[in-house]
Design a protein around this motif. Structure first.
Motif, short mmCIF file in Angstrom:
data_model
loop_
_atom_site.label_atom_id
_atom_site.label_comp_id
_atom_site.label_asym_id
_atom_site.label_seq_id
_atom_site.Cartn_x
_atom_site.Cartn_y
_atom_site.Cartn_z
N ILE A 40 0.86 -1.20 0.00
CA ILE A 40 0.00 0.00 0.00
C ILE A 40 0.89 1.24 0.00
O ILE A 40 0.64 2.21 -0.74
CB ILE A 40 -0.96 -0.03 1.22
N ASN A 41 1.96 1.22 0.80
CA ASN A 41 2.88 2.37 0.81
C ASN A 41 3.51 2.58 -0.57
O ASN A 41 3.67 3.71 -1.02
CB ASN A 41 4.00 2.15 1.85
N VAL A 42 3.88 1.48 -1.24
CA VAL A 42 4.48 1.59 -2.58
C VAL A 42 3.47 2.26 -3.52
O VAL A 42 3.80 3.23 -4.22
CB VAL A 42 4.89 0.19 -3.14
N SER A 43 2.22 1.79 -3.50
CA SER A 43 1.19 2.38 -4.39
C SER A 43 0.94 3.84 -4.06
O SER A 43 0.71 4.65 -4.96
CB SER A 43 -0.13 1.61 -4.26
N ARG A 44 0.96 4.18 -2.77
CA ARG A 44 0.69 5.58 -2.39
C ARG A 44 1.80 6.50 -2.90
O ARG A 44 1.54 7.60 -3.36
CB ARG A 44 0.56 5.70 -0.87
N ILE A 51 1.95 8.12 -11.00
CA ILE A 51 2.07 6.82 -11.70
C ILE A 51 0.97 5.89 -11.18
O ILE A 51 0.93 5.59 -9.98
CB ILE A 51 3.48 6.20 -11.48
N PRO A 52 0.07 5.43 -12.07
CA PRO A 52 -1.03 4.58 -11.59
C PRO A 52 -0.57 3.18 -11.20
O PRO A 52 0.40 2.65 -11.75
CB PRO A 52 -1.98 4.52 -12.80
N SER A 53 -1.26 2.59 -10.24
CA SER A 53 -1.02 1.18 -9.91
C SER A 53 -2.33 0.62 -9.36
O SER A 53 -3.24 1.38 -9.06
CB SER A 53 0.08 1.06 -8.84
N LYS A 54 -2.41 -0.69 -9.25
CA LYS A 54 -3.58 -1.32 -8.63
C LYS A 54 -3.11 -2.02 -7.36
O LYS A 54 -2.03 -2.61 -7.35
CB LYS A 54 -4.17 -2.40 -9.56
N MET A 55 -3.93 -1.96 -6.30
CA MET A 55 -3.54 -2.58 -5.03
C MET A 55 -4.33 -3.86 -4.79
O MET A 55 -5.56 -3.82 -4.73
CB MET A 55 -3.85 -1.62 -3.88
N TRP A 56 -3.59 -4.97 -4.65
CA TRP A 56 -4.21 -6.26 -4.34
C TRP A 56 -3.80 -6.70 -2.94
O TRP A 56 -2.76 -6.27 -2.43
CB TRP A 56 -3.71 -7.32 -5.34
N GLY A 57 -4.58 -7.61 -2.38
CA GLY A 57 -4.28 -8.17 -1.05
C GLY A 57 -5.58 -8.47 -0.36
O GLY A 57 -6.62 -8.65 -1.01
N PHE A 58 -5.54 -8.53 0.98
CA PHE A 58 -6.74 -8.89 1.75
C PHE A 58 -7.08 -7.76 2.72
O PHE A 58 -6.19 -7.24 3.40
CB PHE A 58 -6.46 -10.16 2.56
N LEU A 59 -8.37 -7.41 2.80
CA LEU A 59 -8.83 -6.41 3.78
C LEU A 59 -10.08 -6.94 4.46
O LEU A 59 -10.95 -7.49 3.78
CB LEU A 59 -9.18 -5.09 3.10
N GLY A 61 -12.97 -6.40 8.13
CA GLY A 61 -13.41 -5.82 9.40
C GLY A 61 -13.39 -4.30 9.41
O GLY A 61 -13.23 -3.64 8.38
N PHE A 62 -13.56 -3.72 10.63
CA PHE A 62 -13.63 -2.26 10.76
C PHE A 62 -12.31 -1.61 10.36
O PHE A 62 -12.27 -0.51 9.83
CB PHE A 62 -14.03 -1.85 12.19
N THR A 63 -11.21 -2.33 10.61
CA THR A 63 -9.90 -1.78 10.26
C THR A 63 -9.73 -1.77 8.73
O THR A 63 -9.21 -0.81 8.15
CB THR A 63 -8.80 -2.64 10.91
N GLY A 64 -10.21 -2.82 8.09
CA GLY A 64 -10.17 -2.88 6.62
C GLY A 64 -11.02 -1.77 6.02
O GLY A 64 -10.61 -1.13 5.03
N ASN A 65 -12.18 -1.50 6.66
CA ASN A 65 -13.04 -0.41 6.16
C ASN A 65 -12.31 0.93 6.28
O ASN A 65 -12.37 1.76 5.37
CB ASN A 65 -14.33 -0.30 6.98
N TYR A 66 -11.62 1.12 7.42
CA TYR A 66 -10.89 2.38 7.61
C TYR A 66 -9.85 2.54 6.50
O TYR A 66 -9.71 3.62 5.90
CB TYR A 66 -10.19 2.39 8.99
N ILE A 67 -9.12 1.45 6.21
CA ILE A 67 -8.05 1.53 5.20
C ILE A 67 -8.66 1.88 3.83
O ILE A 67 -8.19 2.79 3.15
CB ILE A 67 -7.25 0.20 5.14
N SER A 68 -9.74 1.20 3.46
CA SER A 68 -10.29 1.49 2.12
C SER A 68 -10.93 2.87 2.06
O SER A 68 -10.81 3.57 1.07
CB SER A 68 -11.21 0.40 1.60
N GLU A 69 -11.59 3.30 3.18
CA GLU A 69 -12.20 4.64 3.15
C GLU A 69 -11.13 5.73 3.10
O GLU A 69 -11.27 6.74 2.43
CB GLU A 69 -13.08 4.85 4.39
N THR A 70 -10.03 5.52 3.83
CA THR A 70 -8.98 6.55 3.84
C THR A 70 -8.28 6.63 2.49
O THR A 70 -7.95 7.71 2.01
CB THR A 70 -7.92 6.23 4.93
N ALA A 72 -9.58 5.65 -0.39
CA ALA A 72 -10.63 6.08 -1.32
C ALA A 72 -10.11 6.27 -2.75
O ALA A 72 -10.06 7.38 -3.25
CB ALA A 72 -11.26 7.39 -0.82
N SER A 73 -9.69 5.18 -3.36
CA SER A 73 -9.07 5.30 -4.68
C SER A 73 -9.55 4.18 -5.59
O SER A 73 -9.86 3.07 -5.12
CB SER A 73 -7.55 5.20 -4.47
#
Ligand SMILES: Nc1ncnc2c1ncn2[C@@H]1O[C@H](COP(=O)(O)OP(=O)(O)OP(=O)(O)O)[C@@H](O)[C@H]1O
Ligand SMILES: O=P(O)(O)OC[C@@]1(O)O[C@H](CO)[C@@H](O)[C@@H]1O
Length: 304
Positions: A40-44, A51-59, A61-70, A72-73
């Protein structure tokens, strides 16, 4: 397209405690939350460079929601999991102390859904695997995923440690970037002098890497390829938060490589990007990277 894979993302909880005392109640001088995990840091950082990239992996629970909302891409393409993503604690004081959690256990079905994403890859793509594995995944997960990448003709980069790094080196990564402690663990020998770093870097190339960077925090970094070797002394400045400095190096190198730059320029971008993140509260912005790029000097170790 560049894809980053973060098997075990995190919320990074940065806690400023000036005089940490174990066994006592400490009061924090400041706290911050950041979406974290190495890929995620590399993509950010790539996004900050345009430079565009796509982020794969696993998210999950509430922590996963926080990560995807923050984040927001549109770049987010994580596989949902039932257990919550982890929170990693980074205590900043006289020293930096990190407590990285184990994270969720991934089920067989979740892994199957994740692997299905690899069917979109083609020979023009690069996949960057970064960080620790999540629980429940087979120990040879990185080797298996690299095999999937290579079947599509795409290339890969890997930033991990121990046996997973050893096994995937033989599969020919475009880049590996261990720090001094990680390379010492890999080759089971102390890496202290620049000559130790030099020998270890040459071995990374012999063992299969196309390019290797050994990062040494405040002591700079060294770059290796088949026929090049450079040392970049560290730049001097105020370190604010070095979390993600190594990931930023990878992003800096890959971003420059994707624009057809030479190995020495890619390495200079790597050092400028790692340093810019170390000198920033969060992952570095383009302006500081560009300023620092002009300050990076390289010593050609093949000529000295
Ligand atoms: N204290 C520092 N002073 C100057 N430059 C630094 C400092 N810390 C990091 N850097 C820059 O960032 C690069 C990467 O840092 P480091 O070796 O700490 O990576 P890392 O251990 O992979 O970090 P992380 O796991 O936190 O991402 C260094 O090679 C250097 O260029
Ligand atoms: O536990 P891992 O996966 O090895 O490392 C995770 C981590 O420390 O790496 C990043 C910094 O490189 C942070 O954002 C994150 O907390």
């Amino acid at each position: 397209m560049i894809y980053t894979v973060t098997l075990n993302p995190s919320i990074d909880y940065i806690v400023q405690v000036d005089d940490l005392e174990f066994g006592a109640t400490n009061r924090a001088q400041g706290t911050h939350f950041f979406p974290g995990g190495k890929g995620i840091n590399v993509s950010r950082l790539l996004a900050n460079q345009g430079i565009p990239s796509k982020m794969w992996g696993f998210l999950g629970g509430f922590t996963g929601n926080y990560i995807s909302e923050t984040l927001a891409s549109d770049a987010l393409d994580f596989t949902p999991v039932s257990e919550a993503s982890r929170i990693n604690i980074k205590i900043k004081g006289n020293q930096e102390t990190e407590i990285n959690a184990g994270g969720p256990t991934i089920s067989e079905d979740e892994l199957k859904a994740f692997k299905a994403k690899f069917s979109v890859l083609t020979a023009v793509d690069t996949v960057i695997f970064s960080g620790s594995m999540a629980r429940g995944l087979p120990t040879d997960i990185y080797q298996n995923l690299v095999t999937l990448v290579q079947k599509s003709g795409a290339q890969f980069i890997i930033d991990t440690t121990g046996d997973a790094l050893k096994a995937t080196l033989a599969q020919g990564p475009v880049l590996v970037k261990p720090n001094r402690a990680e390379v010492a663990e890999l080759y089971q020998q102390p890496i202290e002098s620049l000559s130790d770093v030099q020998k270890a870097g040459e071995r990374l190339i012999q063992d299969g890497a196309q390019h290797a960077i050994i990062s040494m925090a405040g002591d700079g970094a060294m770059f290796f390829s088949n026929d090049e070797m450079y040392y970049a002394p560290a730049l001097v400045g105020k370190v604010v938060n070095s979390v993600g400095a190594g990931d930023s190096m990878i992003a800096g190198f890959v971003g420059a490589l994707s624009q057809g730059m030479s190995n020495s320029e890619c390495f200079k971008y790597a050092v400028a990007s790692g340093t810019a993140t170390a000198f920033s509260a969060d992952i570095a912005e383009k302006q500081l990277i560009d300023e620092l790029f002009n300050q990076v000097t390289l010593q050609n170790m093949k000529e000295s």
